[in-house]
Enzyme design. Structure first.
Site, mmCIF file in Angstrom:
data_model
loop_
_atom_site.group_PDB
_atom_site.id
_atom_site.type_symbol
_atom_site.label_atom_id
_atom_site.label_comp_id
_atom_site.label_asym_id
_atom_site.label_seq_id
_atom_site.Cartn_x
_atom_site.Cartn_y
_atom_site.Cartn_z
ATOM 1 N N ASN A 1 -10.585 -66.095 38.569
ATOM 2 C CA ASN A 1 -11.526 -67.201 38.362
ATOM 3 C C ASN A 1 -12.685 -67.032 39.340
ATOM 4 O O ASN A 1 -12.616 -66.207 40.251
ATOM 5 C CB ASN A 1 -10.786 -68.541 38.546
ATOM 6 C CG ASN A 1 -10.218 -68.673 39.945
ATOM 7 O OD1 ASN A 1 -10.956 -68.705 40.924
ATOM 8 N ND2 ASN A 1 -8.895 -68.701 40.054
ATOM 9 N N ASP B 1 -2.387 -69.848 37.825
ATOM 10 C CA ASP B 1 -1.096 -70.435 37.454
ATOM 11 C C ASP B 1 -0.208 -69.442 36.707
ATOM 12 O O ASP B 1 1.006 -69.598 36.678
ATOM 13 C CB ASP B 1 -1.324 -71.681 36.586
ATOM 14 C CG ASP B 1 -1.917 -72.810 37.417
ATOM 15 O OD1 ASP B 1 -1.534 -72.930 38.592
ATOM 16 O OD2 ASP B 1 -2.776 -73.554 36.892
ATOM 17 N N LYS C 1 -3.843 -47.413 32.973
ATOM 18 C CA LYS C 1 -4.886 -48.208 32.329
ATOM 19 C C LYS C 1 -4.573 -48.365 30.837
ATOM 20 O O LYS C 1 -4.274 -47.364 30.160
ATOM 21 C CB LYS C 1 -6.235 -47.504 32.519
ATOM 22 C CG LYS C 1 -7.400 -48.299 32.021
ATOM 23 C CD LYS C 1 -8.706 -47.567 32.288
ATOM 24 C CE LYS C 1 -9.817 -48.256 31.527
ATOM 25 N NZ LYS C 1 -11.007 -47.441 31.423
ATOM 26 N N PHE D 1 -5.908 -79.411 47.005
ATOM 27 C CA PHE D 1 -7.210 -79.548 46.343
ATOM 28 C C PHE D 1 -6.976 -79.473 44.841
ATOM 29 O O PHE D 1 -6.026 -78.802 44.405
ATOM 30 C CB PHE D 1 -8.169 -78.432 46.787
ATOM 31 C CG PHE D 1 -8.713 -78.683 48.168
ATOM 32 C CD1 PHE D 1 -7.893 -78.571 49.277
ATOM 33 C CD2 PHE D 1 -10.032 -79.064 48.350
ATOM 34 C CE1 PHE D 1 -8.377 -78.838 50.553
ATOM 35 C CE2 PHE D 1 -10.533 -79.325 49.616
ATOM 36 C CZ PHE D 1 -9.701 -79.217 50.720
ATOM 37 N N LYS E 1 -1.059 -86.011 41.426
ATOM 38 C CA LYS E 1 -0.825 -84.752 42.144
ATOM 39 C C LYS E 1 -0.407 -84.971 43.579
ATOM 40 O O LYS E 1 0.404 -84.234 44.129
ATOM 41 C CB LYS E 1 -2.083 -83.886 42.099
ATOM 42 C CG LYS E 1 -1.934 -82.807 41.069
ATOM 43 C CD LYS E 1 -3.095 -81.905 40.941
ATOM 44 C CE LYS E 1 -3.064 -81.345 39.527
ATOM 45 N NZ LYS E 1 -4.201 -80.539 39.227
ATOM 46 N N LYS F 1 3.144 -83.226 44.351
ATOM 47 C CA LYS F 1 3.165 -82.062 45.241
ATOM 48 C C LYS F 1 3.544 -82.429 46.672
ATOM 49 O O LYS F 1 3.491 -81.578 47.562
ATOM 50 C CB LYS F 1 1.799 -81.366 45.215
ATOM 51 C CG LYS F 1 1.455 -80.833 43.818
ATOM 52 C CD LYS F 1 0.513 -79.662 43.893
ATOM 53 C CE LYS F 1 0.236 -79.104 42.518
ATOM 54 N NZ LYS F 1 -0.078 -77.688 42.531
HETATM 55 O O1 C5P Z 1 -1.641 -78.342 40.009
HETATM 56 P P1 C5P Z 1 -2.913 -77.712 40.426
HETATM 57 O O2 C5P Z 1 -2.898 -76.238 40.319
HETATM 58 O O3 C5P Z 1 -4.112 -78.325 39.791
HETATM 59 O O4 C5P Z 1 -3.039 -78.088 41.978
HETATM 60 C C1 C5P Z 1 -4.044 -77.570 42.749
HETATM 61 C C2 C5P Z 1 -3.548 -77.415 44.177
HETATM 62 O O5 C5P Z 1 -2.342 -76.674 44.151
HETATM 63 C C3 C5P Z 1 -4.510 -76.646 45.049
HETATM 64 O O6 C5P Z 1 -4.374 -77.120 46.379
HETATM 65 C C4 C5P Z 1 -4.012 -75.209 44.894
HETATM 66 O O7 C5P Z 1 -4.375 -74.411 46.018
HETATM 67 C C5 C5P Z 1 -2.520 -75.414 44.789
HETATM 68 N N1 C5P Z 1 -1.814 -74.446 43.944
HETATM 69 C C6 C5P Z 1 -0.670 -73.873 44.423
HETATM 70 N N2 C5P Z 1 0.007 -72.961 43.671
HETATM 71 C C7 C5P Z 1 -0.403 -72.643 42.441
HETATM 72 C C8 C5P Z 1 -1.553 -73.253 41.909
HETATM 73 C C9 C5P Z 1 -2.242 -74.148 42.697
HETATM 74 O O8 C5P Z 1 -0.278 -74.175 45.549
HETATM 75 N N3 C5P Z 1 0.263 -71.757 41.746
#
Ligand code: C5P
Length: 399
Positions: free
Chosen positions: A206, A275, A285, A321, A336, A340
């Site tokens: 990204n 994700d 390749k 974040f 969230k 989290k």
């Molecule tokens: O659930 P989401 O991905 O939107 O949450 C974003 C937060 O979770 C950010 O702080 C990001 O750095 C963290 N994150 C994480 N592990 C992932 C994806 C996002 O810790 N696989």
């Protein structure tokens, strides 16, 4: 940071005096009110008129002036910071031993504002025990010393003695005028994107630039923290006062976070972690064929924050974040925050083209805290957001 701050720049007689012009110019651009004092020797390298044009005010060289003004007293007492740049071995010796035989040295003896020195000289002079002993005296007395860089020197040799980069001088100056609320705290920041490789030359990622994380790392350092930045692949240059741990994939980032977590007081998880990753990474390749590549199988990456939630200590402060495109930013942020196990969440709206990921400005930002903290900004730049967040956390947690 520098708006309406009063800074006295004392220029002493080293060849790097010409570089101090950029420092004065930068301070003025950032809104500081700058006054310049020079030693007689410094005027052999650069004219007072040059600094007068940059600072837009009279430059002080003589101890003996008019009866209305006593600059050797007022300069260092009616300002927020004095910076001596470049600082010669001579001025360091005078400062260490209380010698006051010209305007600059007398002003430094009378100064009540914090003092930063930026030594710059030949490498042999820098290493001389007399210079090092003087620096130690000054550091023990609370003077902030910005060590010179290693590189080519004006005398034709190379070594330690070069006038440092402007960014580092500005950062050290900012630190000298900031309350050290994070002193003794170990801060871990993740930033940038992750790359999830399909084959040796292609990956999913990204546009994250790491700017938000770097801004937080700098803001925490400015407040006295020891900072480590775990950074995914991006162009962001990490200053040498921040420990830099480069990583590539989400799994590498997870490993780095978990290995630093026990020694962390505050974690800021700004990274845009992918994700999903390809189920398998091809060893060679992937070749194009005539037909479509109809399926790309993906698997979930670990959620780093959820893993942190499982092993964190309750006194650690964890900040997540969330970059969102959905309408209800606050509702999403609340969900969230709980899911989290975070202490704070910073949610911002991202769009395909404009602010957010790669911009230096964040559009619509909400900070929510488990402790009830709430801040909302229609638009804020990343540096200001970093300072606001660090200050909010320091106040709420009595750091
Ligand atoms: O659930 P989401 O991905 O939107 O949450 C974003 C937060 O979770 C950010 O702080 C990001 O750095 C963290 N994150 C994480 N592990 C992932 C994806 C996002 O810790 N696989």
């Amino acid at each position: 940071m520098w708006t309406q701050k009063r800074v006295v720049v004392a220029v002493t007689g080293g060849i790097a005096a010409y570089k101090t012009c950029s420092l004065v110019s930068k301070l003025r651009q950032e809104g500081a009110e700058v006054k310049v004092a020079m030693t007689k020797n410094a005027t052999s390298f650069i004219s007072p008129e040059c600094f007068e044009a940059l600072a837009r005010t009279k430059v002080y060289v003589d101890l003996w002036g008019s009866a209305e003004e006593i600059p050797h007293i007022s300069l260092g007492q009616e300002c927020d910071l004095v910076v001596v740049a470049p600082a010669t071995a001579n001025i360091l010796a005078k400062m260490a031993h209380g010698i006051a035989d010209d305007l600059v040295s007398t002003m430094l003896l009378a100064a009540t504002a914090p003092v930063v020195v930026v030594p710059s000289m030949n490498a042999v002079m820098w290493e001389h025990p007399a210079v090092q002993a003087n620096l130690k005296i000054l550091a023990d007395r609370g003077v902030r010393v910005v060590n010179p860089d290693v590189g080519n020197l004006a005398c034709g040799t190379s070594g330690r003695g070069r006038f440092p980069e402007l960014d580092r001088i500005m950062a050290e100056m900012a630190k000298a005028v900031t309350v050290q609320s994070y002193q003794g705290k170990r801060v871990l920041v993740t930033a940038g994107p992750t790359r999830e490789y399909l084959d040796p030359v292609r990956f999913l990622s990204n546009p994250s630039t790491g700017k938000m994380g770097l801004a937080i790392a700098k803001a925490a350092w400015q407040r006295g923290a020891e900072v480590t930045l775990i950074l995914g692949p991006c162009e962001t240059k990490v200053p040498d006062y921040i420990n830099h741990v480069p990583v590539v994939s989400a799994e590498e980032m997870l490993e780095a976070v978990l290995s630093h977590l026990a020694n962390t007081d505050l974690l800021f998880m700004t990274a845009a972690v992918a994700d999903y990753r390809p189920k398998c990474e091809a060893a060679e390749k992937i070749k194009k064929t005539q037909s479509d590549l109809s399926t790309l199988e993906l698997t979930r990456n670990p959620d780093i924050l959820l893993q942190v939630k499982a092993v964190r200590r309750p006194e650690q402060i964890i900040v997540g974040f969330a970059a969102e495109t959905a309408a209800d930013l606050v509702e999403l942020a609340k969900k969230k925050l709980t899911a989290k196990g975070l202490d704070y969440i910073v949610a911002n709206r991202v769009h395909k083209t404009d602010k957010g990921f790669s911009s230096s400005v964040q559009s619509e930002v909400v900070i929510l805290g488990k402790d009830g903290s709430y801040r909302h900004y229609q638009e804020i730049n990343k540096e200001e957001l970093a300072h606001s967040l660090c200050d909010l956390i320091a106040t709420a947690n009595q750091l």
